[in-house]
Motif scaffolding. Structure first.
Motif, PDB file in Angstrom:
ATOM      1  N   CYS A   1       0.786  -1.072   0.208  1.00 52.96           N
ATOM      2  CA  CYS A   1       0.115  -0.102   0.022  1.00 52.96           C
ATOM      3  C   CYS A   1       0.756   1.381   0.095  1.00 52.96           C
ATOM      4  N   GLU A   2       1.906   1.165   0.481  1.00 50.59           N
ATOM      5  CA  GLU A   2       2.838   2.224   0.957  1.00 50.59           C
ATOM      6  C   GLU A   2       3.740   2.938  -0.250  1.00 50.59           C
ATOM      7  N   VAL A   3       4.294   1.668  -0.797  1.00 48.52           N
ATOM      8  CA  VAL A   3       5.350   2.064  -1.918  1.00 48.52           C
ATOM      9  C   VAL A   3       4.873   1.477  -3.084  1.00 48.52           C
TER      10      VAL A   3
ATOM     11  N   GLU B   1       7.579  -1.337  -7.839  1.00 45.38           N
ATOM     12  CA  GLU B   1       8.866  -1.282  -8.168  1.00 45.38           C
ATOM     13  C   GLU B   1       9.864  -1.027  -7.407  1.00 45.38           C
TER      14      GLU B   1
ATOM     15  N   PHE C   1      -1.814  -2.198  -3.978  1.00 48.88           N
ATOM     16  CA  PHE C   1      -2.578  -1.203  -3.641  1.00 48.88           C
ATOM     17  C   PHE C   1      -2.214   0.002  -3.568  1.00 48.88           C
ATOM     18  N   PHE C   2      -1.044   0.220  -4.279  1.00 49.97           N
ATOM     19  CA  PHE C   2      -0.562   1.544  -4.150  1.00 49.97           C
ATOM     20  C   PHE C   2      -0.840   2.596  -5.219  1.00 49.97           C
ATOM     21  N   ARG C   3      -1.276   1.827  -6.451  1.00 50.21           N
ATOM     22  CA  ARG C   3      -1.645   2.797  -7.556  1.00 50.21           C
ATOM     23  C   ARG C   3      -2.877   3.342  -7.349  1.00 50.21           C
ATOM     24  N   ASP C   4      -3.921   2.670  -6.844  1.00 51.16           N
ATOM     25  CA  ASP C   4      -5.238   3.189  -6.862  1.00 51.16           C
ATOM     26  C   ASP C   4      -6.070   2.513  -5.487  1.00 51.16           C
ATOM     27  N   PRO C   5      -5.602   2.910  -4.340  1.00 48.40           N
ATOM     28  CA  PRO C   5      -6.154   2.061  -3.492  1.00 48.40           C
ATOM     29  C   PRO C   5      -7.549   2.272  -2.916  1.00 48.40           C
ATOM     30  N   LEU C   6      -8.101   3.521  -3.238  1.00 49.71           N
ATOM     31  CA  LEU C   6      -9.261   3.892  -2.966  1.00 49.71           C
ATOM     32  C   LEU C   6     -10.229   4.091  -4.272  1.00 49.71           C
ATOM     33  N   ASN C   7      -9.639   3.526  -5.252  1.00 51.17           N
ATOM     34  CA  ASN C   7     -10.645   3.318  -6.534  1.00 51.17           C
ATOM     35  C   ASN C   7     -10.955   4.627  -7.035  1.00 51.17           C
ATOM     36  N   TRP C   8     -10.017   5.697  -6.902  1.00 49.26           N
ATOM     37  CA  TRP C   8     -10.346   7.103  -7.319  1.00 49.26           C
ATOM     38  C   TRP C   8     -10.290   6.965  -8.869  1.00 49.26           C
TER      39      TRP C   8
ATOM     40  N   TRP D   1      -0.838   1.807   7.285  1.00 44.26           N
ATOM     41  CA  TRP D   1      -1.812   2.311   6.264  1.00 44.26           C
ATOM     42  C   TRP D   1      -3.087   1.775   6.565  1.00 44.26           C
TER      43      TRP D   1
ATOM     44  N   LEU E   1      -4.821   3.265   9.629  1.00 44.42           N
ATOM     45  CA  LEU E   1      -5.312   4.700   9.633  1.00 44.42           C
ATOM     46  C   LEU E   1      -6.536   4.952   8.795  1.00 44.42           C
ATOM     47  N   ARG E   2      -6.833   3.716   7.884  1.00 49.62           N
ATOM     48  CA  ARG E   2      -8.130   3.837   7.300  1.00 49.62           C
ATOM     49  C   ARG E   2      -9.272   2.781   7.674  1.00 49.62           C
TER      50      ARG E   2
END
Lengths: 316, 217
Positions: free
Chosen positions: A61-63, A66, A85-92, A128, A131-132
């Motif tokens: 999630c954090e980095v 790569e 889950f780094f690129r789009d964790p909240l499905n924005w 991560w 916090l959520r």
């Protein structure tokens, strides 16, 4: 030699630390801070698990993927199952790529596995998630995931599970950290002094007293561990090698330096109130020619030179 | 831009690093000179800059920029600078109904959960334009500053999510440079921490090692 035996052919002490962290299974909490980061140790544990033939899942999630895979050789990288889950964790971005349910859903899915192979799940990071997600939900899922192998009534078909959770202590209050700590079988708190990292390891074995020890270590670029003795007692105070020492006396309007002659004169000066042996001798020996002062006194008519009754008031 | 700061950071406009996130923190003092430095630095480096300015007006940054040798007005006109003037837009978003989500939409909403509209504004601003030739070197996002978002009611996690998305999409996908400003205890990485003292003069900043007497300066 099987891969796992080959992996254990490292130095005895190195095996002790990483093996002891992975041996108990369950939740291994890695508590780090800004000053002493824990991701390197997490990666070292991931590498160790992979080399031992375990199935390794990363919840990243954090980095970026790569960045996480950097430093591992292709052999290790091929054994890692990375859940991004780094690129789009909240499905924005509103594409359907994101795993339904997010990281929590992925974690819950791992509760339902039935493999006999031992598995290691690395959470990067547990902070991560904390916090959520509500703390209670997270704790329940973590408990379910890390205790799958000890369910009564279930035959031992499910392999040992280790969950490695990276927790950034400074982000959370004592409540959530305490809750996670009570769930953990092994707790590693990272710290250090004078540039040398240390791990304070607390192990809670079932039906035994918790044991703790502190181990000094450093992590090499290939994420193997190098154990160390700890900082020496007489090591130098930490000085910054990057800033050249600046001489503050270079641009002054007055002179702070002494010439050689001035320095010698200063060193040979005897202080007036310092009692040295020369001074002692001088006081004991009467100086020749000392009686050079006389007092000349002309007595008045009324002066009484009687030393025994200077006030002249004895009625004798 | 301040040449002495460039020397300390060992960088020049021609060879600045990409794909990095820089956090500017000030505590009990005003670090805004750093914002002006980096703004002029990246404009001089011919970068495409998206500046989310929540603290001061455009004219304030423009005046300081002129002292440092860049014209924000011209940069904006030729498309090099995308400037979100928070102070002015905040009035627009609160007093006028918006057809589409405004970057500062959270000001209208009682329970704004996230900064997604602001992130989408940033992503749109820094998207590479397919015009056949690369006019600008690489994109830079500058935010001044994050603490305002906290003061306006966004939770810390919402701000962290915004930073996360900017980092993930913009820093990683587009290989950008992101600069934030927020007041807090400075986060110092163990390996590379340098401490200097500074003195701000009219058009420049001078840096010197800790402990130098004021009589020397």
């Amino acid at each position: 030699m099987t891969p796992s035996e080959g992996a254990r052919a490292g130095t005895g002490r190195e095996l002790e630390m990483l093996d002891s962290l992975l041996a108990l299974g369950g939740l291994v909490l890695l508590r780090d801070s800004v000053e002493w980061e824990g991701r390197s140790l997490l990666k070292a544990l991931v590498k160790k698990s992979a080399l031992c033939g375990e199935q390794v899942h990363i919840l990243g999630c954090e980095v970026s993927e790569e960045e996480f895979r950097e430093g591992f050789d292709s052999d290790i990288n091929n054994r890692l199952v990375y859940h991004d889950f780094f690129r789009d964790p909240l499905n924005w971005s509103k594409t359907e790529e994101a795993f339904p349910g997010g990281p929590l859903g992925a974690l819950r899915a791992m509760c339902k596995r039935t493999d006999p192979v031992p598995v290691t799940i690395a959470l990067d990071s547990l902070s991560w998630l904390l916090l959520r997600l509500p703390c209670t939900t997270l704790c329940q899922v973590l408990h379910a995931v890390s205790h799958q192998d000890s369910c009564p009534g279930d035959s031992s078909s499910v392999g040992k599970v280790s969950v490695l959770g990276l927790l950034h202590e400074e982000l959370h209050g004592p409540g959530p950290v305490g809750a996670l700590s009570s769930l953990a079988q092994t707790e590693v708190t990272l710290g250090g002094t004078m540039g040398q990292a240390s791990a304070h390891i607390l192990c809670r074995r079932p039906r035994q007293r918790p044991t703790d020890q502190t181990q000094w270590f450093s992590i090499l670029p290939d994420f193997s561990l190098d154990l160390q003795e700890g900082p020496s007692v007489e090591s130098q105070p930490y000085s910054d090698p990057h800033i050249p020492p600046v001489d503050p006396t270079t641009h002054l309007t007055f002179n702070l330096h002494l010439s050689k002659k001035e320095r010698e004169a200063r060193d040979s000066l005897i202080l007036p109130f310092q009692f040295s042996s020369e001074k002692q001798q001088a006081l004991l020996r009467p100086r020749p020619g000392q009686a050079t002062s006389h007092i000349f006194y002309e007595p008045d008519a009324y002066d009484d030179l009687d030393q025994e009754d200077p006030d002249d008031d004895l009625d004798i | 831009m301040f040449v002495e700061l460039n020397n300390l950071l060992n960088t020049t406009p021609d060879r600045a690093e990409q794909g990095k996130l820089t956090l500017l923190c000030d505590a009990k003092t005003d670090g805004s000179f750093l914002v002006h430095h980096f703004l002029s630095f990246y404009l001089k480096a011919n970068c495409k800059v998206c500046f989310v300015a929540l603290i001061q007006s455009f004219s304030h940054y423009s005046i300081v920029g002129q002292k440092l040798g860049v014209s924000l007005t011209m940069a904006r006109e030729r498309g090099q600078l995308v400037f979100l003037e928070g102070l002015k837009s905040a009035v627009d978003v609160v007093f006028q109904a918006q057809k589409e989500p405004h970057p500062l939409q959270f000001l209208r909403e009682a329970n704004a959960g996230n900064l997604k509209p602001l992130f989408e504004f940033v992503r749109e601003a820094l998207k590479p334009v397919d015009s056949g030739e690369a006019r600008w070197t690489y994109p830079v996002l500058l935010v001044d500053d994050l603490s305002v978002l906290l003061s306006l009611g966004m939770g810390a996690v919402a701000v962290l999510d915004f930073i996360h998305y900017c980092r993930a999409t913009v820093c990683w996908e587009l290989k950008l440079r992101i600069l934030w400003r927020r007041p807090s205890q400075p986060a110092v990485h163990r390996d590379q921490s340098f401490t200097y003292q500074y003195k701000i003069q009219d058009k420049s900043v001078s840096f010197f090692a800790k402990g130098m007497s004021p009589a020397v300066l």
